[in-house]
Design an enzyme around this catalytic site. Structure first.
Site, short mmCIF file in Angstrom:
data_model
loop_
_atom_site.label_atom_id
_atom_site.label_comp_id
_atom_site.label_asym_id
_atom_site.label_seq_id
_atom_site.Cartn_x
_atom_site.Cartn_y
_atom_site.Cartn_z
N GLU A 99 -2.13 3.82 4.10
CA GLU A 99 -1.40 3.25 2.97
C GLU A 99 -1.99 3.76 1.66
OE1 GLU A 99 1.19 2.28 1.64
OE2 GLU A 99 1.48 0.16 2.06
N ASP A 103 -3.09 -3.96 -2.55
CA ASP A 103 -3.07 -4.84 -3.71
C ASP A 103 -3.01 -6.27 -3.20
OD1 ASP A 103 -2.65 -6.14 -6.14
OD2 ASP A 103 -1.28 -4.64 -6.89
N VAL A 153 -1.19 2.54 -11.39
CA VAL A 153 -1.56 3.95 -11.29
C VAL A 153 -0.37 4.77 -10.80
CG1 VAL A 153 -4.01 3.47 -10.89
CG2 VAL A 153 -2.46 3.69 -8.93
N ASP A 159 3.95 6.51 -7.17
CA ASP A 159 4.92 6.64 -8.25
C ASP A 159 4.78 5.54 -9.30
OD1 ASP A 159 7.70 4.63 -7.93
OD2 ASP A 159 6.14 4.59 -6.40
N ARG A 165 4.85 11.34 -8.54
CA ARG A 165 4.28 11.50 -7.20
C ARG A 165 3.68 12.90 -7.02
NH1 ARG A 165 5.97 7.28 -3.87
NH2 ARG A 165 7.96 6.34 -4.42
#
Length: 185
Positions: A99, A103, A153, A159, A165
């Site tokens: 991943e 978060d 970020v 993105d 990206r």
């Protein structure tokens, strides 16, 4: 300020990322030697990281992809929805979910629970970025690239409004003040 407008500063350079990906690849190679490893990248944000990480693993691995969304058409997180399922059979195999950012942990926790239901030998995860103070769900990644602050970020597959990206570095996003105050509450 960068040429990319909403990007404020480089948080991690491509060189820092490359070095850490090689280190993670060596750890995964050591830990999964003589095992049947399936690497599952979470689209879209982890695509670049997943490919680079798989190249750094010196084992015969199988790669697959899952896409999960918690945002739908808005910017507020909701319940996870599976957009693309994996095609690999996982029974008795070791699974490593890759991943981009840990978060809240909601999406990763949901996906890992779903994969555990397929009777694999193990399910672990590797995250490129972890926001330690934001993790609300019980997700303990086996491998972490970098701990970062609460900033939004973009870059290296990650993105901001579907842009950036393609950048090799990871940048802090300069948020409009209205969004910034809402995201910090």
């Amino acid at each position: 300020m960068t040429a990319h407008g909403e990007l404020a500063r480089v948080m991690l350079t491509s060189r820092q990322i490359d070095v850490r990906v090689q280190q993670l690849g060596a750890e995964i190679t050591r830990d999964y030697r003589d095992r049947d490893l399936v690497i599952i990248g979470v689209l879209k944000g982890a695509a670049a990281f997943t490919v680079d990480l798989a190249r750094a693993v010196d084992l015969p691995v199988v790669m697959d992809w899952a896409a999960v969304s918690t945002y739908g058409r808005g910017s507020t997180a909701g319940e996870p929805q599976l957009l693309k399922d994996i095609g690999e059979e996982l029974t008795g195999r070791d699974v490593l979910v890759v991943e981009d950012i840990l978060d809240t942990g909601t999406t990763l926790s949901w996906l890992m629970a779903r994969l555990r239901g397929q009777d694999p030998a193990s399910v672990n995860c590797c995250v490129l970025l972890r926001k330690p103070h934001a993790v609300a769900e019980l997700v303990e990644p086996r491998y972490v690239g970098f701990d970062i602050t609460e900033h939004w970020v973009a870059g290296y597959g990650i993105d901001y409004a579907e842009r950036h990206r393609n950048l090799r570095d990871i940048y802090e996003v300069r948020l409009p003040s209205a969004v910034k105050s809402a995201s910090s509450s």
